[in-house]
Design an enzyme around this catalytic site. Sequence first.
Site, short mmCIF file in Angstrom:
data_model
loop_
_atom_site.label_atom_id
_atom_site.label_comp_id
_atom_site.label_asym_id
_atom_site.label_seq_id
_atom_site.Cartn_x
_atom_site.Cartn_y
_atom_site.Cartn_z
N ASP A 1 -56.61 44.89 84.64
CA ASP A 1 -55.98 44.37 85.87
C ASP A 1 -55.89 45.38 87.00
OD1 ASP A 1 -53.98 42.61 83.60
OD2 ASP A 1 -55.41 41.71 85.00
N HIS B 1 -51.39 49.44 77.85
CA HIS B 1 -51.89 48.31 77.07
C HIS B 1 -51.36 48.42 75.65
CE1 HIS B 1 -54.73 45.38 75.36
NE2 HIS B 1 -54.88 44.99 76.60
C1 SDX Z 1 -53.31 42.22 79.99
O1 SDX Z 1 -52.93 42.06 75.12
C2 SDX Z 1 -53.99 41.97 75.82
O2 SDX Z 1 -55.09 42.11 75.35
C3 SDX Z 1 -53.77 41.63 77.29
C4 SDX Z 1 -54.99 41.70 78.20
C5 SDX Z 1 -55.96 40.58 77.88
O3 SDX Z 1 -57.14 40.74 78.25
O4 SDX Z 1 -55.51 39.52 77.37
O5 SDX Z 1 -55.63 42.94 78.06
C6 SDX Z 1 -54.57 41.49 79.66
O6 SDX Z 1 -52.27 41.64 79.92
C7 SDX Z 1 -53.40 43.68 80.35
C8 SDX Z 1 -51.99 44.33 80.58
C9 SDX Z 1 -51.54 43.98 82.00
N1 SDX Z 1 -50.14 44.41 82.20
C10 SDX Z 1 -49.84 45.40 83.04
O7 SDX Z 1 -50.67 46.13 83.58
C11 SDX Z 1 -48.34 45.58 83.28
C12 SDX Z 1 -47.96 47.06 83.16
N2 SDX Z 1 -48.13 47.46 81.74
C13 SDX Z 1 -46.92 47.41 80.91
O8 SDX Z 1 -46.07 46.34 81.18
C14 SDX Z 1 -47.28 47.65 79.44
O9 SDX Z 1 -48.16 48.69 79.40
C15 SDX Z 1 -47.84 46.51 78.62
C16 SDX Z 1 -46.99 45.28 78.67
C17 SDX Z 1 -49.21 46.18 79.04
C18 SDX Z 1 -47.90 47.01 77.17
O10 SDX Z 1 -46.59 47.20 76.77
P1 SDX Z 1 -46.22 47.71 75.27
O11 SDX Z 1 -47.41 47.75 74.41
O12 SDX Z 1 -45.05 46.94 74.82
O13 SDX Z 1 -45.89 49.20 75.54
P2 SDX Z 1 -44.46 49.70 75.94
O14 SDX Z 1 -43.91 48.83 77.02
O15 SDX Z 1 -43.67 49.88 74.69
O16 SDX Z 1 -44.84 51.10 76.58
C19 SDX Z 1 -44.78 52.29 75.84
C20 SDX Z 1 -44.14 53.31 76.81
C21 SDX Z 1 -42.76 52.88 77.31
O17 SDX Z 1 -42.08 54.09 77.67
P3 SDX Z 1 -41.03 54.73 76.57
O18 SDX Z 1 -40.05 53.60 76.24
O19 SDX Z 1 -41.87 55.15 75.41
O20 SDX Z 1 -40.39 55.87 77.32
O21 SDX Z 1 -44.95 53.42 78.00
C22 SDX Z 1 -44.22 52.98 79.12
C23 SDX Z 1 -43.05 52.16 78.60
O22 SDX Z 1 -41.95 52.22 79.50
N3 SDX Z 1 -45.13 52.16 79.93
C24 SDX Z 1 -45.24 52.24 81.25
C25 SDX Z 1 -46.26 51.34 81.58
N4 SDX Z 1 -46.71 50.74 80.47
C26 SDX Z 1 -46.00 51.25 79.45
N5 SDX Z 1 -44.59 53.01 82.16
C27 SDX Z 1 -44.99 52.83 83.44
N6 SDX Z 1 -45.97 51.99 83.85
C28 SDX Z 1 -46.61 51.23 82.95
N7 SDX Z 1 -47.58 50.39 83.33
#
Ligand code: SDX
Length: 436
Positions: free
Chosen positions: A371, A313
């Site tokens: 989720d 998140h």
């Molecule tokens: C919702 O914003 C809100 O409030 C949203 C929400 C709401 O109520 O409105 O809470 C609802 O959208 C919840 C989130 C649902 N999405 C998912 O579950 C999809 C999987 N999660 C990722 O796509 C990600 O965690 C996000 C999009 C939710 C957040 O992404 P960020 O903040 O841009 O974080 P990032 O992608 O920069 O991640 C940091 C690191 C990265 O690795 P490095 O580049 O540091 O090596 O963590 C990794 C990412 O690759 N990472 C994951 C991951 N989430 C982040 N690796 C594997 N699986 C994951 N789920």
Amino acid sequence: MKASETKATLSFSNGGDNVDLPIYKGTLGPDVIDIRKLYAQTGMFTYDPGFMSTASCQSTITYIDGDKGELLYRGYPIEQLATNCDFLETCHLLLYGDLPDQPKKDEFTKLVTNHTMVNEQMQFFLRGFRRDAHPMAIMTGLVGALSAFYHDSTDINNPKHREIAAIRLIAKMPTLVAMAYKYTIGQPYMYPRNDLSYAGNFLHMMFATPCEEYKVSPVLERALDRIFILHADHEQNASTSTVRLCGSSGTNPFAAIAAGVACLWGPAHGGANEAALNMLYDIQKAGGVEKIGEFIKQVKDKNSNVKLMGFGHRVYKNYDPRAKLMQETCKEVLGELGLENDPLFKLAMALEKIALEDEYFVSRKLYPNVDFYSGIVQRAIGIPVPLFTAVFALARTVGWIAQLNEMIGDPEYKIGRPRQLFEGSVQRDVKPIASR
Ligand code: SDX
């Protein structure tokens, strides 16, 4: 917004003049540096793609403490609202700033109940879709189409229009989501029932048929009502920011909410509940719990492009409090339905346990979000996977409207118009085609 005693001073290594920027304090959370005059004073923009360090507005609606994993709607902890209130009380809280007393609750409930029907013409929009259309494609169309019917509540600057549009949207979303579902399964639409609760009415429109009496299960009704509460609002997330930016042009509230529906659909946002359940299905099909290690390995391999859906998140760097409540609801509903050994729920809990002990997730502070478990509850209730995000949109509509109305009511609001760091071609002349 309260000015803080300290200010920020920007200095430039090239000897340019220092610039003082005011700092403001909120009631909770980080202070902000006011950069509104930065361009005028320096000729420079700030640069923050993804808005990692940017507050887009001031708000009094929802507060998230990402480090502690806390969520407050108008100051009330989500845990207390999810156990002591129902969704319509929560809607009243988000829209008007406080929980209703009984007379106010009865009045609000009556208002919403009397707006649950949609114009009979709406059903003809659905006929244009293929039966296998994704429900979010249908919802994006239907919600925008509402603006074609309610010309008496589309002037977003008229508080009366905003009020009636809010009630209409909250009241009609369940009807539209149920119609989208019935259309895809070829069953007749069920009209809303004024003698049922908000969640009970949705269950009835989804699963009743004209052929026999449908009995609303109080367990499913309560579980669904809680799912709506948990999804109702969440500060300036992607779809809420979309609604605010769209609404800032002065467009009508139905169009602005339709933009929010479209944005929520993405798998990185509200579409994650559908993606998370499909991920669990895939692991199940591949062999279940003993395949988790292999899956986690794939997730950790950057080239695989595989994410653990329902995890991570932008704000929560601790356990999403909604995920905890959702897991509890899972246990309750599955227990009541005699499905406590639901393999998918067991797989999800095993996956969570392994991920939370794995350095990759721990070091990145990746925890389950709203989720991760919501799909399992919705599936147990009988909601089909492709409809999960439409249910999320149904619940989030009140949050989108509350945030939109707060923006319109903010004397400081203007049309949103971000700038850019331009890295394209400098000016050049067009050559005649023969010499290109
Ligand atoms: C919702 O914003 C809100 O409030 C949203 C929400 C709401 O109520 O409105 O809470 C609802 O959208 C919840 C989130 C649902 N999405 C998912 O579950 C999809 C999987 N999660 C990722 O796509 C990600 O965690 C996000 C999009 C939710 C957040 O992404 P960020 O903040 O841009 O974080 P990032 O992608 O920069 O991640 C940091 C690191 C990265 O690795 P490095 O580049 O540091 O090596 O963590 C990794 C990412 O690759 N990472 C994951 C991951 N989430 C982040 N690796 C594997 N699986 C994951 N789920």
